[in-house]
Design a protein around this motif. Sequence first.
Motif, PDB file in Angstrom:
ATOM      1  N   PHE A 938     -32.692  -5.583 -29.967  1.00 35.20           N
ATOM      2  CA  PHE A 938     -31.607  -5.763 -29.023  1.00 35.20           C
ATOM      3  C   PHE A 938     -32.107  -6.038 -27.895  1.00 35.20           C
ATOM      4  O   PHE A 938     -33.222  -6.528 -27.560  1.00 35.20           O
ATOM      5  CB  PHE A 938     -31.456  -4.051 -28.790  1.00 35.20           C
ATOM      6  CG  PHE A 938     -32.409  -3.214 -28.199  1.00 35.20           C
ATOM      7  CD1 PHE A 938     -33.328  -2.985 -29.262  1.00 35.20           C
ATOM      8  CD2 PHE A 938     -32.736  -3.274 -26.933  1.00 35.20           C
ATOM      9  CE1 PHE A 938     -34.695  -2.247 -28.736  1.00 35.20           C
ATOM     10  CE2 PHE A 938     -33.815  -2.601 -26.591  1.00 35.20           C
ATOM     11  CZ  PHE A 938     -34.727  -1.901 -27.481  1.00 35.20           C
ATOM     12  N   SER A 939     -31.054  -6.581 -26.974  1.00 33.98           N
ATOM     13  CA  SER A 939     -31.417  -7.170 -25.717  1.00 33.98           C
ATOM     14  C   SER A 939     -31.323  -6.189 -24.379  1.00 33.98           C
ATOM     15  O   SER A 939     -30.964  -5.088 -24.755  1.00 33.98           O
ATOM     16  CB  SER A 939     -30.515  -8.332 -25.294  1.00 33.98           C
ATOM     17  OG  SER A 939     -29.224  -7.913 -24.888  1.00 33.98           O
ATOM     18  N   GLU A 940     -31.632  -6.462 -23.250  1.00 31.79           N
ATOM     19  CA  GLU A 940     -31.748  -5.634 -22.288  1.00 31.79           C
ATOM     20  C   GLU A 940     -30.498  -5.227 -21.804  1.00 31.79           C
ATOM     21  O   GLU A 940     -30.225  -4.090 -21.359  1.00 31.79           O
ATOM     22  CB  GLU A 940     -32.438  -6.135 -20.896  1.00 31.79           C
ATOM     23  CG  GLU A 940     -33.945  -6.657 -21.036  1.00 31.79           C
ATOM     24  CD  GLU A 940     -34.358  -7.449 -19.921  1.00 31.79           C
ATOM     25  OE1 GLU A 940     -35.349  -7.566 -19.830  1.00 31.79           O
ATOM     26  OE2 GLU A 940     -33.284  -7.877 -19.412  1.00 31.79           O
ATOM     27  N   PHE A1013     -33.826 -12.683 -24.060  1.00 27.77           N
ATOM     28  CA  PHE A1013     -35.088 -12.005 -24.130  1.00 27.77           C
ATOM     29  C   PHE A1013     -34.782 -10.637 -24.923  1.00 27.77           C
ATOM     30  O   PHE A1013     -33.982  -9.951 -24.600  1.00 27.77           O
ATOM     31  CB  PHE A1013     -35.574 -11.505 -22.654  1.00 27.77           C
ATOM     32  CG  PHE A1013     -36.858 -10.875 -22.807  1.00 27.77           C
ATOM     33  CD1 PHE A1013     -38.206 -11.719 -23.075  1.00 27.77           C
ATOM     34  CD2 PHE A1013     -36.953  -9.401 -22.448  1.00 27.77           C
ATOM     35  CE1 PHE A1013     -39.319 -10.976 -22.692  1.00 27.77           C
ATOM     36  CE2 PHE A1013     -38.293  -9.149 -22.168  1.00 27.77           C
ATOM     37  CZ  PHE A1013     -39.468  -9.594 -22.608  1.00 27.77           C
ATOM     38  N   TYR A1015     -36.110  -7.443 -27.510  1.00 33.02           N
ATOM     39  CA  TYR A1015     -36.883  -6.448 -28.128  1.00 33.02           C
ATOM     40  C   TYR A1015     -36.868  -6.021 -29.395  1.00 33.02           C
ATOM     41  O   TYR A1015     -35.709  -6.289 -29.915  1.00 33.02           O
ATOM     42  CB  TYR A1015     -36.833  -5.113 -27.401  1.00 33.02           C
ATOM     43  CG  TYR A1015     -36.960  -5.240 -25.582  1.00 33.02           C
ATOM     44  CD1 TYR A1015     -37.958  -4.521 -25.360  1.00 33.02           C
ATOM     45  CD2 TYR A1015     -35.833  -5.650 -24.757  1.00 33.02           C
ATOM     46  CE1 TYR A1015     -38.335  -4.931 -23.759  1.00 33.02           C
ATOM     47  CE2 TYR A1015     -36.135  -5.740 -23.457  1.00 33.02           C
ATOM     48  CZ  TYR A1015     -37.331  -5.371 -23.012  1.00 33.02           C
ATOM     49  OH  TYR A1015     -37.461  -5.599 -21.695  1.00 33.02           O
ATOM     50  N   PRO A1022     -41.218  -6.226 -26.648  1.00 32.53           N
ATOM     51  CA  PRO A1022     -40.627  -7.575 -26.681  1.00 32.53           C
ATOM     52  C   PRO A1022     -40.813  -8.481 -27.814  1.00 32.53           C
ATOM     53  O   PRO A1022     -42.196  -8.112 -27.988  1.00 32.53           O
ATOM     54  CB  PRO A1022     -40.789  -7.968 -25.090  1.00 32.53           C
ATOM     55  CG  PRO A1022     -41.388  -7.047 -24.576  1.00 32.53           C
ATOM     56  CD  PRO A1022     -42.168  -6.027 -25.573  1.00 32.53           C
ATOM     57  N   TYR A1026     -38.161 -16.192 -27.050  1.00 33.01           N
ATOM     58  CA  TYR A1026     -36.961 -15.866 -26.647  1.00 33.01           C
ATOM     59  C   TYR A1026     -35.799 -16.329 -27.927  1.00 33.01           C
ATOM     60  O   TYR A1026     -36.047 -17.217 -28.581  1.00 33.01           O
ATOM     61  CB  TYR A1026     -36.411 -16.945 -25.486  1.00 33.01           C
ATOM     62  CG  TYR A1026     -37.186 -16.576 -24.434  1.00 33.01           C
ATOM     63  CD1 TYR A1026     -36.896 -15.475 -23.767  1.00 33.01           C
ATOM     64  CD2 TYR A1026     -38.030 -17.690 -23.831  1.00 33.01           C
ATOM     65  CE1 TYR A1026     -37.714 -15.211 -22.371  1.00 33.01           C
ATOM     66  CE2 TYR A1026     -38.880 -17.382 -22.838  1.00 33.01           C
ATOM     67  CZ  TYR A1026     -38.407 -16.225 -22.243  1.00 33.01           C
ATOM     68  OH  TYR A1026     -39.272 -15.931 -20.809  1.00 33.01           O
TER      69      TYR A1026
ATOM     70  N   THR B 186     -30.268   1.060 -24.418  1.00 35.66           N
ATOM     71  CA  THR B 186     -31.151  -0.190 -24.269  1.00 35.66           C
ATOM     72  C   THR B 186     -32.243   0.211 -23.372  1.00 35.66           C
ATOM     73  O   THR B 186     -31.819   1.185 -22.267  1.00 35.66           O
ATOM     74  CB  THR B 186     -30.314  -1.467 -24.211  1.00 35.66           C
ATOM     75  OG1 THR B 186     -31.373  -2.448 -24.159  1.00 35.66           O
ATOM     76  CG2 THR B 186     -29.673  -1.281 -22.645  1.00 35.66           C
ATOM     77  N   PHE B 187     -33.224  -0.383 -23.370  1.00 35.82           N
ATOM     78  CA  PHE B 187     -34.389  -0.108 -22.204  1.00 35.82           C
ATOM     79  C   PHE B 187     -35.021  -1.367 -21.914  1.00 35.82           C
ATOM     80  O   PHE B 187     -34.879  -2.330 -22.665  1.00 35.82           O
ATOM     81  CB  PHE B 187     -35.300   1.124 -22.444  1.00 35.82           C
ATOM     82  CG  PHE B 187     -36.053   0.614 -23.574  1.00 35.82           C
ATOM     83  CD1 PHE B 187     -37.305  -0.122 -23.674  1.00 35.82           C
ATOM     84  CD2 PHE B 187     -36.042   1.222 -24.838  1.00 35.82           C
ATOM     85  CE1 PHE B 187     -37.846  -0.359 -24.770  1.00 35.82           C
ATOM     86  CE2 PHE B 187     -36.613   0.962 -26.123  1.00 35.82           C
ATOM     87  CZ  PHE B 187     -37.856   0.177 -25.835  1.00 35.82           C
ATOM     88  N   MET B 188     -35.603  -1.635 -20.892  1.00 31.84           N
ATOM     89  CA  MET B 188     -36.353  -2.867 -20.498  1.00 31.84           C
ATOM     90  C   MET B 188     -37.628  -2.051 -19.756  1.00 31.84           C
ATOM     91  O   MET B 188     -37.586  -1.313 -19.344  1.00 31.84           O
ATOM     92  CB  MET B 188     -35.406  -3.720 -19.445  1.00 31.84           C
ATOM     93  CG  MET B 188     -35.076  -2.995 -18.188  1.00 31.84           C
ATOM     94  SD  MET B 188     -34.103  -4.124 -17.243  1.00 31.84           S
ATOM     95  CE  MET B 188     -35.758  -5.317 -16.722  1.00 31.84           C
ATOM     96  N   THR B 238     -34.646 -11.194 -16.134  1.00 32.88           N
ATOM     97  CA  THR B 238     -34.446 -10.985 -17.760  1.00 32.88           C
ATOM     98  C   THR B 238     -35.570 -11.470 -18.362  1.00 32.88           C
ATOM     99  O   THR B 238     -35.401 -11.849 -19.531  1.00 32.88           O
ATOM    100  CB  THR B 238     -32.968 -11.608 -18.155  1.00 32.88           C
ATOM    101  OG1 THR B 238     -33.289 -12.876 -17.726  1.00 32.88           O
ATOM    102  CG2 THR B 238     -31.732 -10.952 -17.647  1.00 32.88           C
TER     103      THR B 238
END
Lengths: 1162, 318
Positions: A938-940, A1013, A1015, A1022, A1026, B186-188, B238
Amino acid sequence: MGVAQDSSADPPKKNKQNRSNDGKQILHSAIDKEFLAAPIKSATDKFALLPEFLKVRGLVKQHLDSFNYFVNTGIKKIVRANDRIVSGVDPSIYLRFKDISIGEPSLTMDGVTEKIAPHTCRLSDMTYSAPIKVDVEYIQGSHDQKTRVEKKGVVIGRMPIMLRSCSCTLYGKTESELAKLGECPLDPGGYFIIKGNEKVLLMQEQLSKNRIIIDMDKKGNLNASVTSSSERIKSKTIIQMENQKIYLMLNQFVKKIPIMVVMKAMGMESDQEVVQMVGRDPRYAALLMPSIEDCAKEGIHKQEQALAYLETKVKRFSFAGASSENDGRVMTVLQDVFLANVEVCQDNFRPKCIYVAVMLRRIMDAILNKDAMDDKDYVGNKRIELSGQLISLLFEDLFKTMIAEVKKAVDNILTKPSRSSRFDFAQCIIKDSITHGLERTLSTGNFNIKRFKMDSKGMTQVLARLSFIGCLGHMTRIKPQFEKTRKVSGPRALQPSQWGMLCPCDTPEGEPCGLIKNLALMTHVTTDEEESPLISLCYCLGVEGLEVLSGEELHTPYSFLVLFNGNILGKHRKPQHFAAAMRKLRRAGKIGEFVSVFVNEKQHCVYIASDGGRVCRPLVIADKGISRVKEHHMLELKAGVRTFDDFLSDGLIEYLDVNEENNSLIALYEEEATTETTHIEIEPLTLLGVIAGLIPYPHHNQSPRNTYQCAMGKQAMGNIAYNQLHRMDSLLYLLVYPQRPLLTTKTIELVGYDKLGAGQNATVAVMSYSGYDIEDAIVMNKASLDRGFGRCIHMKRYCAVNQKYDNNTQDRILRPNRDGFDSGPMRVLDDDGLAAPGEIIRRNDILINKQVPIVTRGQFKSALHDSEFKSVPQRYDGPQGESCVVDKVALCSDKHNNLCFKFLIRHTRRPEVGDKFSSRHGQKGVCGTIVQQEDFPFSERGICPDLIMNPHGFPSRMTVGKMIELLGGKAGVSCGRFHYGSAFGEPGGHADKVEAISETLVRMGFSYDGKDFIYSGITGCPLQAYIFMGPIYYQKLKHMVLDKMHARGSGPRVSLTRQPTEGKARNGGLRVGEMERDCLIAYGASMLLYERLMISSDPFEVQVCRVCGLLGYYNHKLKTGICSSCKNGDNISTMKLPYACKLLIQELQSMNIVPRLKLAEA
Amino acid sequence: MEGKSYQRLPRVKIREMRDDYMKFELRDTDASVANALRRVMIAEVPTVAIDLVEIEINSSVLNDEFIAHRLGLIPLTSDRAMSMRFSRDCDACDGDGQCEFCSVEFHLRAKCHSDQTLDVTSKDLLSSDHTVVPVDFSDSAGMESSEQKGIIIVKLRRGQELRLRAIARKGIGKDHAKWSPAATVTFMYEPDIRINEELMDMLTLDEKKAWVESSPTKVFDFDPKTEKVMVVDPEAYTYDDEVIKKAEAMGKPGLVDIIAKEDSFIFTVESTGAVKASQLLLNAIEILKQKLDAVRLSEDTVEADDQFGELGAHMRGG
């Protein structure tokens, strides 16, 4: 028109540049400055012509035009040519056809005639046909009381009607009217409905008729061949140069005839004149010399001698016997068969002689200069035979047969000494032969026309209704002239002359590769045009007729021969003026828009063609490189004041065929036009066909990928038509949630693919995941599947008939027994004994509770007792363990008036491992595994892909278009505008440039390169790289695991060999084939081999006689084996054999071969 | 407890909270915990969704399975879901899953009588239990959009009718996405951005501007007054490395130093509306605890204790 917003900033700039460029041009050339100062248009605006063209002409206009021509003109010509039936008994008794017309499609049931709609025919297995009506005039009565009677509207048969043609009920109907008739407005028509099946008469590719073709045969001899085709006869004439001598080859002669003999036989006695006719160049004379000497050697100088010589060479009819039949045959052969396209009027053979001379000249040109040879694969030398022409041939044949039959019947009646009723000619007309003939031919596809010895199979095909685009593609397909088996590369190769006419991408792979072609988007195929006005026009424009020309004058330098549809009209001293005049007349609309004028400088000929089957396409006319179509024209078009036909009639646009294209210089874009330019392309994207037009950015892909996509686009599931839920096709695949592609092309919008899409926009991450993605497999997100991605509906039709029998009995359908032993499988039945719509049905459930009378022959019976019936319920044989639903049940009567039941069984399927998917770039792959959403990366932003594609799919395939599609799609979803990727569309603004897309992406906060980016969903860490991620339009293909999956333990066997059956349908076994067997032998797994090939296949115990080595039998009474040849049971051994081996031994014995088994102790 | 303790005390700071949206910081823990939380929110927090549809009349254009699938995907308010029983282990009913403890019954009756097409929406679903109803977005959304009609199920034209009975049951997202209460989770990693001021001062104004522009997201800003580059929104970053590449291209490597803080996460949770976003988080934590309890209390764990030694104690919450 959804022109790109981003790119809208660019055009003004470009326009300015154009204008400044043109400013320079004005300075250079001293032409009318005001004229040149008019605003020059950028190519973008001309695009509006394309939808207008399709509105006028439609996608399958070639089929419709040709059928309309047949209905309006062709059929009348045929009847006019054969308009009399004269009795052989009394010549004063006759019937004359005065006129013929095709009525409205209708159905006559029990004397009542009512109009029918095509959809009714589809559903109830009828033929969509209209009555053929004739106006007749005939003699009634016989002997003394003859009266002339006229009758109008006599029906002589029924003609199947092409949908959307001018005789069809759908002609000119609006969308809502079509909807009322149950018809899809996007359906192109152009096919027939025969007994409920949609049949397409494919376009047929052929070599030009009546044209001289110079080519080399296998032995290296030069051939000039003409395939002549007149209304009466078809023949092939070949003039061949062999060993310096020239011969004629015609199937009417038993051997090759020296050409000079033929010339002399036609009255050309002077050798000098022949030489003059061919041309004065001494080289020609030298080449002709051996032939002249050859003729002189034979001692043939006079016409009579030549005829006498030919008389000995002409083929004899073996059955004719009497010589009177064959007398004077040479003359008729020369007149009618030899070069049949050149007519001989009043025994004047001169035109034919000139024609032969021209052929000779062409051969000699080819000897002197190899370039003068004709290319058989050149599209200009090809004609495409359309459905109208084929039907016209068929109808003519049937009509003549009918006339002969009527004549026979009339003569029969008239010869009868006493007749009860008054003789009425009109009563004798037989209706059925034409109706049945047409129906049978169209439904089987076997064209059998005795007159032309035509016997071709597979001319019609059932219209592919797998997807909307597949159906369109089927209609633009061209059947090849050659057999598929020929291993030649020439006809398969891409021809430069195909440009703009035939799609370079759309051809199947494998055996028919390159032979089966498809029309490009703007191609039109011409129909025949009236010849005589054009011929007289040519003479008016200064063509000097043949009659006034001596042989010497024929080829004077600077004068060109004028050929009209392959026939020599005469010569013209100013060919360029003549051509210009003809073109001017055409542009002014005085002569037909499809007449082509082609000046061949090499051959010193002007070719004028008005025959049918030429491919042509519209182009914008340019004067000295400046387009005639101006801004204001396009504005008028937009305002609706101007139509495409107005462009044609105003001389702004014209149709060019392949030959005439050679006289023009066509600029791709207006900016590229120079002063020599004569035409400008309307849109470069029209170079591709309908199916290739679906591919976004096809010009960025490796070319075979586009070809692969063309094959796969036809297998993609989606919407078929607006009336898809009202159809009863035998097999139908629909997508539950079809979408329109995020990255569209102009073709998609023109064709209507955005309304009837066949795929879904999937968010694709290009990365490796799990190892279940090797070899193009894709990893799918389970949550996406749960939410409806790739979900499809599979509908299958099952039929049952309530049969009537000869003895007045018929099948019956019983109310189901609700609590009997069969109540389980009968639970889907309604009270009427048929499966009820909406019921869930499983394998082996009963669809119809039918009973058949035990006795169905013999004497009449009435009111059968229950015991005289046996139950034959029809069971549903769908996939095991799946629950399907009865969608619809339809009742209709078939052609024998039996009650007919159709059940449509629906099955909704979600994608499973092994189902096939493909993007629009020839990148197919199966679903490798299905993964939970939480495990997916998944992405941010919270974006989680729908599927994961392995990056190894890219380097070797080089489908850059797919990458740009992803970028464009991503930019599209983020900014809310559909992006375009039309073929070669970047300069015209019909394709978004990567640069602009990247800018949009950056504006929306994405990386310019489309990578994100990401995860890992499993660890939450992460990813190292990319990931290239974005939406790509994915198609679900019809190949699904559920339909193919098969395994068996023990099961049915073939009765002949006692080996397991083959194939999934018969629950067959999986064969250990030769190669597998070889592996086992090499490995030494003898017991496994024994088990597979014998124990589990067809073991059989035989009695073998050790003395004679033959097979015996086992006597159950004596309980011993007995040898039937030794007549005892003394030396019998029992052994095991495969049954197939025993069968082989016995079969050999039946052929008088005695195989003996020699046994030894093991 | 001898030895080192692995225990940490994660902190949660809620930044923004609406009914269907929540943003919070999770600090002093690592990716495994953050990811576990995310996974549980997506796949293991139970909700109620329509699972069984009995169609009485359906003369609409969509077929029965189609409508059933659409019904299933309608989010139902599932605050009660945590206390409900799974129908598979409900002892009140004999596993047919139609009792009040494990199911909610819905009815839908719609028929079009006018010439205008009738939209059958989630509002036409009549529930037997007022606590389990189709999610209504009109009140939760801040702005009152003119007429929120609910989620469209099918459109009917004159004479078409749809009549059905539906049973909603408790389930989790792992079984089918319709039971997932999370639209987005979602998380970052929280980025730590440090500009090297010394190097930055060496840049010209245009260079600074160009450098600020090079980021696709608005992370940095250039203050024209102070002529300084500031970090305005580190979380907008990002991890695209664009600014680092730009700095290198400008010949100033090390202009900015960006590292992801490995122990702090910024979560974004969007709910389908089945449960409130805040409740979703609480439920997720509850379920995560239950799962950990299950691990801790299982016999295998006790047996494994010897094997894992100190780690085993940690597993038991020591």
